[in-house]
Every structure is written in C-alpha cells, then in structure tokens.
Design an enzyme around this catalytic site. Structure first.
Site, short mmCIF file in Angstrom:
data_model
loop_
_atom_site.label_atom_id
_atom_site.label_comp_id
_atom_site.label_asym_id
_atom_site.label_seq_id
_atom_site.Cartn_x
_atom_site.Cartn_y
_atom_site.Cartn_z
N SER A 23 0.82 -1.22 0.00
CA SER A 23 0.00 0.00 0.00
C SER A 23 0.85 1.27 0.00
CB SER A 23 -0.96 -0.01 1.19
OG SER A 23 -1.92 -1.01 1.01
N LYS A 72 -8.05 -6.01 11.64
CA LYS A 72 -9.28 -5.57 10.96
C LYS A 72 -10.55 -5.80 11.80
CE LYS A 72 -8.57 -5.87 6.01
NZ LYS A 72 -9.10 -6.48 4.79
N ASP A 108 -13.48 -2.60 1.13
CA ASP A 108 -13.27 -3.83 0.35
C ASP A 108 -14.49 -4.17 -0.53
OD1 ASP A 108 -10.69 -4.40 1.18
OD2 ASP A 108 -11.34 -5.62 2.88
N GLY A 135 -13.92 -16.63 4.90
CA GLY A 135 -13.06 -15.84 5.79
C GLY A 135 -13.39 -14.37 5.69
N GLY A 251 -7.28 -10.38 -9.00
CA GLY A 251 -7.46 -9.71 -7.71
C GLY A 251 -6.86 -8.32 -7.60
P1 ATR Z 1 -9.01 -13.77 4.44
O1 ATR Z 1 -9.15 -12.68 5.45
O2 ATR Z 1 -7.97 -13.50 3.39
O3 ATR Z 1 -10.31 -14.17 3.86
P2 ATR Z 1 -9.07 -16.02 6.24
O4 ATR Z 1 -10.09 -15.27 7.03
O5 ATR Z 1 -7.97 -16.70 6.96
O6 ATR Z 1 -8.38 -15.03 5.22
O7 ATR Z 1 -9.85 -17.06 5.30
C1 ATR Z 1 -9.17 -17.93 4.45
C2 ATR Z 1 -10.20 -18.74 3.66
O8 ATR Z 1 -9.50 -19.59 2.75
C3 ATR Z 1 -11.06 -19.65 4.53
O9 ATR Z 1 -12.33 -19.76 3.95
C4 ATR Z 1 -10.31 -20.99 4.43
O10 ATR Z 1 -11.09 -22.12 4.68
P3 ATR Z 1 -11.29 -22.68 6.20
O11 ATR Z 1 -12.32 -21.81 6.82
O12 ATR Z 1 -11.73 -24.08 6.00
O13 ATR Z 1 -9.94 -22.58 6.85
C5 ATR Z 1 -9.88 -20.95 2.99
N1 ATR Z 1 -8.74 -21.85 2.72
C6 ATR Z 1 -7.45 -21.65 3.03
N2 ATR Z 1 -6.70 -22.69 2.62
C7 ATR Z 1 -7.55 -23.57 2.02
C8 ATR Z 1 -7.38 -24.84 1.38
N3 ATR Z 1 -6.17 -25.41 1.24
N4 ATR Z 1 -8.47 -25.44 0.88
C9 ATR Z 1 -9.70 -24.90 0.99
N5 ATR Z 1 -9.92 -23.69 1.57
C10 ATR Z 1 -8.87 -23.04 2.09
#
Ligand code: ATR
Length: 289
Positions: A23, A72, A108, A135, A251
């Site tokens: 940023s 956040k 966002d 997430g 993205g």
């Molecule tokens: P962000 O703020 O970037 O959204 P986050 O809150 O940590 O980050 O969320 C990450 C998301 O990616 C979650 O939905 C996570 O799934 P889980 O809730 O089951 O952890 C998903 N995610 C991360 N790695 C993954 C993987 N290998 N396969 C499927 N989903 C994944």
C-alpha cells in the site's frame, strides 16, 4: 524524502506484520502524481498495542490509516463511529481521525464492485453467485453482492460451519438468499453450473501447483470468474476459466480500488487509479512495466 515539510499530513497502514504491505508504494505514487502534501507510512502495530496506537494517531494528528491483518476485526471495538458496511462485514480496513474521534469504514466491498465495473462487466443483479471461502475477504464479497441485489449467493467453504455461520449472519441484510454448502458436495457443482459469477476468496491459487477447489467440468463459458488472489496474476482457476471461454477478473483491481476509495475518503481527491495500479504491480511483481 525531501518533499516532506512542516505541513505534510500523514496517512498510512497498520498491521503485524506490515513489511509485506504494498500500500505505501501504491498510495505514495498517487500522492506524488497529484503533487499533494501527504505521505503514506507503514506502522508496525502489535496486537497488545492497538489501543495505544489509535490514541497516538489522534494525538499526532494523523489523518487516517488502513488496517490489515490482524487488526481488521479487533479494531472494531475501539472505534467511535462505524459505517454500515464495516458493521455488516464485521471488520474495518480504513480509519479516519477527526476532532479527536476515530471512525471506521470498510472499502473492500465497494472496491470489489468497482473492479468489476471498470472491466465493463455488469454485476449480475437478479442472478446468482458462488463464493468459495468464508473468511474475512469472503464476508466483504458476500456483503457487496447481497447489497447489489443478487437473487442467490451460495457459499462453499472447506470448514462448513463457517459458511453456515455466514448464512445465519447475513441472511437478513437484503432480499438475497444465502445458502451454505460443503466444498466437496454435488450441491456446489450444481450451483456452479448455473452461476452468473464465481468468486474465489480463499488463498488457494497462490501457488502454481495448487489443486483447483472446483470441478471445471461444471464451469460454463457464461460464468464470470473473479479471483481475489493477486499473486500470481493468473491463478490455476483463472487459467482454466480463460480456457473455458469465461470472462475473468484478477485480484489486483479490488486491491487498487479499495485503496483508491480510502484515499478519496481521507484526502477528498480522486486518485489516478492507473498510477496506483502500475505502482502496485511494480511492487508486487518486481518488474518495470
Ligand atoms: P481472508 O481474510 O484473506 O479471507 P481467512 O479469514 O484466513 O483469510 O480465510 C481464508 C479462507 O481460505 C477460509 O475460507 C479458508 O477455509 P477454512 O475456513 O476451512 O480454513 C480458505 N482456505 C485456506 N486454505 C484452504 C485450502 N487449502 N483449501 C480450501 N480452503 C482453504
């Protein structure tokens, strides 16, 4: 930096870690281009020191900061005022300091939508979307789409209870039906087959070797595929979607636009988003464009 003088106003970003944030490059490029007397600074703020940092910003007459991981959500309880979107998302990514008060907003959701419309792609009002992940990023995307008037949003997450929690939390924010499904279910395949929009909000795709979360056989050329991951610029999902003839969005646009909206809120001037995009790409991909 010689341009800093006695009147220079400060904006910035707080996070832990914060060194990875691009940023500063993106915002400072836009500040310099418009010849504005502002500077955008990264602040490393540890979790136990968030409250002190906020008080410090007030005392130092800082204009505003972006908020990144891990603050956040936790910053929400410290704010004097919270915008409607930040409340719905449950997180603030932009703080504004004014008259000893701090207000929180979340850019966002609007950034996600603007990145879509700038590509000339219509938001599928009255249609359906599938969102992969549940997430923080997913929540902003689901709020953006639900407030845009989609008929149906299907949320699929590896950990199904988190998707079900979304369904409960966001069911009443608009007329949009929100439905949680298992990532490995046939319900997901059926939802993808009829979706106008598919959004990946998970981190899957950051590695070139990542397996797809969906079965591409169910992907139609008419489905817009939107990837929140911005490194690499073309993830395995985007590649498959492009090969299928789908319209695709990477993205980087959302990252640029959430920043541009925050810039506007602090400074009251619309930044040049192309300048921000070029600076961001240079910083992320380490090459001259
Ligand atoms: P962000 O703020 O970037 O959204 P986050 O809150 O940590 O980050 O969320 C990450 C998301 O990616 C979650 O939905 C996570 O799934 P889980 O809730 O089951 O952890 C998903 N995610 C991360 N790695 C993954 C993987 N290998 N396969 C499927 N989903 C994944």
């Amino acid at each position: 930096m010689t341009r800093i003088n006695g009147q220079t106003r400060i904006v910035g970003v707080i996070g832990d870690p914060v060194q990875h944030s691009r940023s500063p490059q993106m915002h400072n490029a836009a500040i310099v281009e418009r010849k504005l007397d502002y500077v955008y600074v990264p602040f490393h703020v540890r979790s136990g020191e968030l409250q002190e940092a906020i008080e410090g910003f007030k005392a130092l007459n800082v204009l505003g900061v972006n908020v990144t991981i891990p603050h956040k959500q936790t910053v929400m309880s410290i704010l004097d005022d919270v915008s409607h979107e930040a409340t719905l998302i449950g997180a603030a990514n932009t703080l504004i300091f004014c008259d000893g008060r701090v207000s929180g907003d979340n850019t966002d959701a609007q950034g996600f939508l603007r990145a879509m419309t700038e590509e000339g792609i219509d938001i599928p009002v009255g249609g359906s979307a599938v969102v992969l992940g549940a997430g923080g990023a997913a929540r902003a995307v689901v709020v953006a789409l639900a407030l845009s008037g989609l008929d149906l949003i299907t949320i699929a997450n590896r950990t199904e209870w988190k998707a079900i929690q979304f369904e409960k939390d966001l069911a009443t924010i608009s007329e949009t039906e929100i439905s949680a499904v298992d990532l490995a279910s046939n319900q997901l395949n059926l939802a993808i087959r009829s979706a106008d929009l598919l959004v990946n909000t998970t981190s899957v795709g950051m590695q070139e070797t990542d397996q797809l979360l969906i079965d591409p056989d169910f992907l139609n050329p008419g489905t817009i595929v939107y990837e929140i991951v911005y490194t690499p610029p073309e993830t395995p999902l985007l590649r498959v979607a492009r090969e299928k003839g789908c319209q695709t969005i990477g993205g980087i646009g959302m990252l640029v636009h959430q920043g541009a909206i925050a810039f506007e809120k602090w400074i009251g001037i619309v930044p040049n988003v192309e300048t921000m995009r070029i600076a961001l790409k240079q910083a992320l991909y380490q090459k001259k464009l």
